[in-house]
Motif scaffolding. Sequence first.
Motif, PDB file in Angstrom:
ATOM      1  N   LEU A  91       8.411  -1.329  -9.679  1.00 43.30           N
ATOM      2  CA  LEU A  91       9.187  -0.159  -9.267  1.00 43.30           C
ATOM      3  C   LEU A  91      10.427  -0.505  -8.447  1.00 43.30           C
ATOM      4  CD1 LEU A  91       6.340   2.105  -7.828  1.00 43.30           C
ATOM      5  CD2 LEU A  91       7.716   2.582  -9.875  1.00 43.30           C
ATOM      6  N   PRO A 150      16.386   8.969  -8.029  1.00 47.14           N
ATOM      7  CA  PRO A 150      16.102  10.407  -8.160  1.00 47.14           C
ATOM      8  C   PRO A 150      16.801  11.279  -7.122  1.00 47.14           C
ATOM      9  CG  PRO A 150      14.315   9.355  -6.994  1.00 47.14           C
ATOM     10  CD  PRO A 150      15.355   8.280  -7.258  1.00 47.14           C
ATOM     11  N   PHE A 151      18.023  10.874  -6.717  1.00 48.36           N
ATOM     12  CA  PHE A 151      18.661  11.590  -5.604  1.00 48.36           C
ATOM     13  C   PHE A 151      18.875  13.071  -5.921  1.00 48.36           C
ATOM     14  CE2 PHE A 151      20.193   7.136  -5.112  1.00 48.36           C
ATOM     15  CZ  PHE A 151      19.428   6.849  -4.001  1.00 48.36           C
ATOM     16  N   ALA A 174       9.779   1.478  -3.530  1.00 46.59           N
ATOM     17  CA  ALA A 174       9.863   2.900  -3.915  1.00 46.59           C
ATOM     18  C   ALA A 174      10.940   3.611  -3.099  1.00 46.59           C
ATOM     19  CB  ALA A 174       8.524   3.577  -3.723  1.00 46.59           C
ATOM     20  N   GLY A 175      11.816   2.847  -2.445  1.00 42.50           N
ATOM     21  CA  GLY A 175      12.970   3.440  -1.767  1.00 42.50           C
ATOM     22  C   GLY A 175      12.682   3.778  -0.317  1.00 42.50           C
ATOM     23  N   ASN A 176      13.541   4.606   0.223  1.00 39.99           N
ATOM     24  CA  ASN A 176      13.384   5.025   1.617  1.00 39.99           C
ATOM     25  C   ASN A 176      12.020   5.645   1.839  1.00 39.99           C
ATOM     26  OD1 ASN A 176      15.562   5.057   3.721  1.00 39.99           O
ATOM     27  ND2 ASN A 176      16.744   5.652   1.930  1.00 39.99           N
ATOM     28  N   ASP A 177      11.405   5.341   2.966  1.00 37.12           N
ATOM     29  CA  ASP A 177      10.168   6.021   3.324  1.00 37.12           C
ATOM     30  C   ASP A 177      10.513   7.487   3.584  1.00 37.12           C
ATOM     31  OD1 ASP A 177       8.168   7.189   5.236  1.00 37.12           O
ATOM     32  OD2 ASP A 177       7.202   5.269   4.808  1.00 37.12           O
ATOM     33  N   ILE A 178       9.935   8.355   2.783  1.00 37.26           N
ATOM     34  CA  ILE A 178      10.327   9.767   2.834  1.00 37.26           C
ATOM     35  C   ILE A 178       9.876  10.414   4.148  1.00 37.26           C
ATOM     36  CG2 ILE A 178       9.931  12.019   1.737  1.00 37.26           C
ATOM     37  CD1 ILE A 178      10.020  10.529  -0.972  1.00 37.26           C
ATOM     38  N   ILE A 204      13.148   2.076  -6.906  1.00 36.89           N
ATOM     39  CA  ILE A 204      13.504   3.498  -6.842  1.00 36.89           C
ATOM     40  C   ILE A 204      14.498   3.715  -5.705  1.00 36.89           C
ATOM     41  CG2 ILE A 204      12.623   5.859  -6.622  1.00 36.89           C
ATOM     42  CD1 ILE A 204       9.939   4.943  -7.575  1.00 36.89           C
ATOM     43  N   GLY A 205      15.413   4.643  -5.923  1.00 44.94           N
ATOM     44  CA  GLY A 205      16.353   5.039  -4.873  1.00 44.94           C
ATOM     45  C   GLY A 205      17.149   3.850  -4.368  1.00 44.94           C
ATOM     46  N   LEU A 263      15.859  15.079  -5.917  1.00 48.42           N
ATOM     47  CA  LEU A 263      15.381  15.376  -4.562  1.00 48.42           C
ATOM     48  C   LEU A 263      16.375  16.263  -3.810  1.00 48.42           C
ATOM     49  CD1 LEU A 263      14.137  11.787  -3.590  1.00 48.42           C
ATOM     50  CD2 LEU A 263      12.686  13.814  -3.772  1.00 48.42           C
ATOM     51  N   PHE A 282      12.284   9.383   6.772  1.00 51.97           N
ATOM     52  CA  PHE A 282      13.509  10.110   6.438  1.00 51.97           C
ATOM     53  C   PHE A 282      13.509  11.510   7.039  1.00 51.97           C
ATOM     54  CE2 PHE A 282      16.170   9.872   2.295  1.00 51.97           C
ATOM     55  CZ  PHE A 282      17.001   8.976   2.887  1.00 51.97           C
ATOM     56  N   ALA A 311       7.786   1.228   0.403  1.00 52.48           N
ATOM     57  CA  ALA A 311       8.733   2.223   0.929  1.00 52.48           C
ATOM     58  C   ALA A 311       9.307   1.679   2.242  1.00 52.48           C
ATOM     59  CB  ALA A 311       8.031   3.557   1.162  1.00 52.48           C
ATOM     60  N   ASP A 324       0.833  -1.225   0.000  1.00 56.08           N
ATOM     61  CA  ASP A 324       0.000   0.000   0.000  1.00 56.08           C
ATOM     62  C   ASP A 324       0.855   1.258   0.000  1.00 56.08           C
ATOM     63  OD1 ASP A 324       0.716  -0.964   2.593  1.00 56.08           O
ATOM     64  OD2 ASP A 324      -0.614   0.522   3.491  1.00 56.08           O
ATOM     65  N   LYS A 325       2.101   1.143   0.431  1.00 52.85           N
ATOM     66  CA  LYS A 325       3.039   2.282   0.405  1.00 52.85           C
ATOM     67  C   LYS A 325       4.172   1.997  -0.575  1.00 52.85           C
ATOM     68  CE  LYS A 325       1.191   4.830   3.748  1.00 52.85           C
ATOM     69  NZ  LYS A 325       0.647   6.189   3.518  1.00 52.85           N
ATOM     70  N   LYS A 326       3.860   1.214  -1.584  1.00 52.15           N
ATOM     71  CA  LYS A 326       4.846   0.885  -2.631  1.00 52.15           C
ATOM     72  C   LYS A 326       6.140   0.322  -2.038  1.00 52.15           C
ATOM     73  CE  LYS A 326       2.083   2.612  -5.760  1.00 52.15           C
ATOM     74  NZ  LYS A 326       1.323   1.737  -6.644  1.00 52.15           N
TER      75      LYS A 326
HETATM   76  N1  COA Z   1       8.035   7.070   1.045  1.00 51.02           N
HETATM   77  C1  COA Z   1       6.867   7.150   1.706  1.00 51.02           C
HETATM   78  N2  COA Z   1       5.681   6.860   1.133  1.00 51.02           N
HETATM   79  C2  COA Z   1       5.683   6.508  -0.157  1.00 51.02           C
HETATM   80  C3  COA Z   1       6.868   6.419  -0.909  1.00 51.02           C
HETATM   81  C4  COA Z   1       8.091   6.714  -0.250  1.00 51.02           C
HETATM   82  N3  COA Z   1       9.278   6.617  -0.855  1.00 51.02           N
HETATM   83  N4  COA Z   1       6.558   6.041  -2.163  1.00 51.02           N
HETATM   84  C5  COA Z   1       5.225   5.889  -2.182  1.00 51.02           C
HETATM   85  N5  COA Z   1       4.694   6.171  -0.988  1.00 51.02           N
HETATM   86  C6  COA Z   1       3.292   6.142  -0.584  1.00 51.02           C
HETATM   87  C7  COA Z   1       2.514   7.338  -1.090  1.00 51.02           C
HETATM   88  O1  COA Z   1       2.676   8.446  -0.224  1.00 51.02           O
HETATM   89  C8  COA Z   1       1.098   6.800  -1.089  1.00 51.02           C
HETATM   90  O2  COA Z   1       0.622   6.805   0.227  1.00 51.02           O
HETATM   91  P1  COA Z   1      -0.948   7.182   0.511  1.00 51.02           P
HETATM   92  O3  COA Z   1      -1.738   6.138  -0.236  1.00 51.02           O
HETATM   93  O4  COA Z   1      -1.088   7.080   1.991  1.00 51.02           O
HETATM   94  O5  COA Z   1      -1.131   8.564  -0.044  1.00 51.02           O
HETATM   95  C9  COA Z   1       1.280   5.352  -1.469  1.00 51.02           C
HETATM   96  O6  COA Z   1       2.654   5.029  -1.206  1.00 51.02           O
HETATM   97  C10 COA Z   1       1.059   5.081  -2.943  1.00 51.02           C
HETATM   98  O7  COA Z   1       1.861   5.979  -3.680  1.00 51.02           O
HETATM   99  P2  COA Z   1       1.308   6.904  -4.863  1.00 51.02           P
HETATM  100  O8  COA Z   1       2.249   8.052  -5.041  1.00 51.02           O
HETATM  101  O9  COA Z   1      -0.126   7.245  -4.630  1.00 51.02           O
HETATM  102  O10 COA Z   1       1.380   5.869  -6.095  1.00 51.02           O
HETATM  103  P3  COA Z   1       1.722   6.167  -7.601  1.00 51.02           P
HETATM  104  O11 COA Z   1       1.561   4.870  -8.290  1.00 51.02           O
HETATM  105  O12 COA Z   1       0.976   7.341  -8.097  1.00 51.02           O
HETATM  106  O13 COA Z   1       3.290   6.572  -7.600  1.00 51.02           O
HETATM  107  C11 COA Z   1       5.621   6.349  -7.020  1.00 51.02           C
HETATM  108  C12 COA Z   1       4.248   5.664  -7.111  1.00 51.02           C
HETATM  109  C13 COA Z   1       6.569   5.359  -6.366  1.00 51.02           C
HETATM  110  C14 COA Z   1       6.110   6.717  -8.415  1.00 51.02           C
HETATM  111  C15 COA Z   1       5.510   7.638  -6.172  1.00 51.02           C
HETATM  112  O14 COA Z   1       4.843   7.309  -4.975  1.00 51.02           O
HETATM  113  C16 COA Z   1       6.847   8.221  -5.822  1.00 51.02           C
HETATM  114  O15 COA Z   1       7.440   8.926  -6.626  1.00 51.02           O
HETATM  115  N6  COA Z   1       7.325   7.962  -4.584  1.00 51.02           N
HETATM  116  C17 COA Z   1       8.583   8.508  -4.113  1.00 51.02           C
HETATM  117  C18 COA Z   1       9.747   7.664  -4.603  1.00 51.02           C
HETATM  118  C19 COA Z   1      11.076   8.269  -4.223  1.00 51.02           C
HETATM  119  O16 COA Z   1      11.382   9.401  -4.525  1.00 51.02           O
HETATM  120  N7  COA Z   1      11.901   7.460  -3.543  1.00 51.02           N
HETATM  121  C20 COA Z   1      13.249   7.811  -3.204  1.00 51.02           C
HETATM  122  C21 COA Z   1      13.352   8.218  -1.795  1.00 51.02           C
HETATM  123  S1  COA Z   1      15.038   8.652  -1.445  1.00 51.02           S
END
Ligand code: COA
Length: 258
Positions: free
Chosen positions: A105, A131-132, A62-66, A107-108, A135, A69, A26, A22-24
Motif C-alpha cells: 500500500l 484519495p484526497f 497508508a498515508g497520514n494518520d487520520i 496511499i495519500g 476525503l 490529523f 500510517a 499494525d496501523k498500515k
Molecule cells: N490513519 C490512521 N489509522 C489507519 C490508517 C490511517 N491513514 N490506515 C489504516 N489505519 C489503521 C486502521 O484504523 C486499523 O486500526 P485498528 O486495527 O486499530 O482498527 C489498522 O490500521 C488496520 O487497518 P484496516 O483498515 O483494518 O486494514 P485493511 O487492510 O482493511 O485496509 C487500508 C487498509 C489502508 C485500505 C484502510 O485502512 C484505509 O483506507 N486507510 C485510510 C487510508 C487513507 O485514506 N489515507 C489517506 C489519509 S490523507
Amino acid sequence: MSDLVLVEDAEGIRTIRFNRPDKKNALTRAMYSAAADALESGDEDPSVKVFMIAGSDGVFTAGNDIVDFMERPPHVGGGDLPPVERFMRALFSAKKPVVAAVDGLAIGIGVTLLLHCDIIYCSNRSTFKTPFVDLALAPEFGSSQIMPQYLGHAVAAELLMLGNTWGADRAYQTGLVNGTTPPEALEETARIAARNLAAKAPGSLRTAKALMKRPPEDIVERISTEGGMFAELLRSEEFAEAAAAFMERRKPDFSKFG
Ligand code: COA
C-alpha cells in the motif's frame, strides 16, 4: 529515535523505514519528526551518500494518520512548520539522492512523497492511491504541479481527481516508478541502485540532482548555468580522480569525497 521509524546506516546508504505495520504504517507527527531528523542530519553527514525510504512487509504507508490529523490538523505553509511539512521539506530539499522501495500500500502522502524521490522501485503487489478528493481534501506538497508535469494532466487526474487505485503495472507504465519486482527482490533491487549511487562522485551527483530540480527556465539560461557548474567540476578533485582512473584503466574511487 522512535522505533516506529527505523534508521540504519550501511554502505553509505541511510535507510529510513516506516515501521508501524499494525496501523498500515500510517504516519504520525512523531514519525514525521523522526524521518525529518534522519534526512536533515544525513544530508549534512559526509558518510551518508544516499537515502533509501522503505516500509514494512506488504505496506509502504497508508498515508497520514487520520486520527492525528483530526486531533491536530496541520496548516502546511501556515508558518508553524508542522512535522509533516518539516519532513516533506527535508525530502524535497535533500541534496543527496533518495531511492524509494514500495511494497504494498502507498496511499495519500505515501504517493506524494514519491514525487520527491529520485529512483523508485515497487513490488508487483503494490497499489497507489491519492484519495484526497474522496476525503473532501486537496492535493498536497506540490503534487498538483509535479504530478501533471511528470505524468501528464489526464494521467495525473486518474489519481488526483478520480482517486483511482493503480497497481504496479500502471505505476510503471505511467512513469511513477522505475521498475517493478517480485516482493522478495524489491529491497535488493532498490539497494543495488542505492549502492550504485553511493559509489559515484558525490559532488557531481548533487550537482546533477540540483540541476534536475531547478524550475523550468529559458534554455539559454540553463545552458549557461550548467556550463558554470561543469567548469567548476572540471577543476574538482573528484574529476581529477575520474580522469586518473580512466588513464590508469581502473575503477574510480570516490569514497574519500563527501
Ligand atoms: N490513519 C490512521 N489509522 C489507519 C490508517 C490511517 N491513514 N490506515 C489504516 N489505519 C489503521 C486502521 O484504523 C486499523 O486500526 P485498528 O486495527 O486499530 O482498527 C489498522 O490500521 C488496520 O487497518 P484496516 O483498515 O483494518 O486494514 P485493511 O487492510 O482493511 O485496509 C487500508 C487498509 C489502508 C485500505 C484502510 O485502512 C484505509 O483506507 N486507510 C485510510 C487510508 C487513507 O485514506 N489515507 C489517506 C489519509 S490523507
